[in-house]
Enzyme design. Structure first.
Site, PDB file in Angstrom:
ATOM      1  N   GLY A 163      49.652  55.080  47.262  1.00  0.00           N
ATOM      2  CA  GLY A 163      49.465  55.504  45.878  1.00  0.00           C
ATOM      3  C   GLY A 163      50.743  55.622  45.073  1.00  0.00           C
ATOM      4  NE  ARG A 188      32.007  42.891  50.139  1.00  0.00           N
ATOM      5  CZ  ARG A 188      33.156  43.157  50.773  1.00  0.00           C
ATOM      6  NH1 ARG A 188      33.911  44.149  50.385  1.00  0.00           N
ATOM      7  NH2 ARG A 188      33.524  42.437  51.810  1.00  0.00           N
ATOM      8  CG  MET A 194      44.208  47.733  50.313  1.00  0.00           C
ATOM      9  SD  MET A 194      44.871  46.598  49.067  1.00  0.00           S
ATOM     10  CE  MET A 194      45.585  45.364  50.139  1.00  0.00           C
ATOM     11  CB  ILE A 247      36.172  42.231  48.547  1.00  0.00           C
ATOM     12  CG1 ILE A 247      37.461  41.607  49.086  1.00  0.00           C
ATOM     13  CG2 ILE A 247      35.415  41.238  47.662  1.00  0.00           C
ATOM     14  CD1 ILE A 247      37.251  40.443  50.018  1.00  0.00           C
ATOM     15  CG  HIS A 290      47.478  39.736  43.621  1.00  0.00           C
ATOM     16  ND1 HIS A 290      46.893  40.047  44.828  1.00  0.00           N
ATOM     17  CD2 HIS A 290      48.131  38.564  43.804  1.00  0.00           C
ATOM     18  CE1 HIS A 290      47.158  39.089  45.704  1.00  0.00           C
ATOM     19  NE2 HIS A 290      47.913  38.190  45.109  1.00  0.00           N
ATOM     20  CG  LEU A 320      39.619  38.425  45.796  1.00  0.00           C
ATOM     21  CD1 LEU A 320      39.219  39.859  45.518  1.00  0.00           C
ATOM     22  CD2 LEU A 320      39.498  38.110  47.287  1.00  0.00           C
ATOM     23  CD  GLU A 333      52.902  46.053  42.647  1.00  0.00           C
ATOM     24  OE1 GLU A 333      52.850  47.111  43.304  1.00  0.00           O
ATOM     25  OE2 GLU A 333      52.246  45.033  42.932  1.00  0.00           O
TER      26      GLU A 333
END
Ligand code: GAR
Length: 217
Positions: free
Chosen positions: A15, A68, A93, A95, A112, A147, A177
């Site tokens: 984080g 999922r 992490m 999808i 990303h 994605l 970032e």
């Protein structure tokens, strides 16, 4: 989008990007209301960062769900309690299912660690070194079902230093970032940047290319 944009941050690990958001809001550099930090991992250190900052936390473990789709439904139900205007994926992490992406269409951002469309997927830093690239960096983009392929908003790039390791490169990319993610999220929160008809719009004009910043770190 509302000027005080209700924002959920989704994490799975350390984080440090979440911390950059917390710090930017605290300093008054970023006008977002951080309403919840969500994790799929109860051991994520980012949850502690949120608690220390007084931000509500929520955690649902994906391993408690058979697939999922059912996990994503549970996450939607949890997040919707906070009525988020914006979702920030910060090292989340997992999808996302098409159901999840559609539910929050145009409201999800991801970062990303690559100069997309280069190097979708994992192990980006090592792949950049193996290819002998001169430049690397990170990209903030809207999330679509594709994605790592949604419309790009902001890229921070840096020159690769000959001989540096993947870990050294990753650390420098993360520093970038921490600068670009809050900045790009602020643009979306203020309505300067928005998602419509499958693309990114800046100041009311379609933007096929992201803003690119070169950083020295
Ligand atoms: C960040 O470097 C982010 O780019 C990456 O996870 C890291 C999370 O770090 N995300 C992805 O690889 C998504 N495909 P953090 O937990 O310290 O913010």
């Amino acid at each position: 989008m509302a000027s005080r944009c209700k924002t959920a941050i989704l994490i799975s690990g350390s984080g440090t990007n979440l911390q950059a958001f917390i710090d930017a809001v605290k300093k008054g550099d970023l006008d977002l209301e951080l309403t919840v930090v969500f994790s799929n991992n109860p051991d994520a250190y980012g949850l502690k960062r949120a608690e220390q900052a007084g931000i509500p936390t929520a955690c649902i473990q994906h391993s408690d769900y058979p697939d999922r789709e059912s996990f994503d439904h549970a996450v939607i139900a949890e997040l919707d309690r906070f009525e988020p205007d914006l979702l920030i994926l910060a090292g989340f992490m997992r999808i996302l299912s098409p159901t999840f992406v559609a539910h929050y269409a145009g409201k999800i951002l991801n970062i990303h660690p690559a100069l997309l469309p280069l190097y979708r997927g994992l192990n980006t830093h090592q792949r950049v070194l193996d290819a002998g690239d001169k430049w690397h960096g990170s990209t903030v983009h809207f999330v679509t079902e594709d994605l790592d392929g949604g419309p790009r908003i902001l890229q921070g790039r840096l020159a690769v230093i000959p001989g540096e390791s993947a870990d050294e490169l990753a650390a420098r990319v993360q520093t970038v970032e921490h600068r670009i993610y809050p900045e790009a999220a602020g643009w979306v929160g203020s309505g300067k940047v928005r998602f419509e008809n499958g693309q990114s719009w800046v100041d009311g004009k379609p933007a096929a290319e992201p803003v690119v910043q070169t950083h020295q770190v």
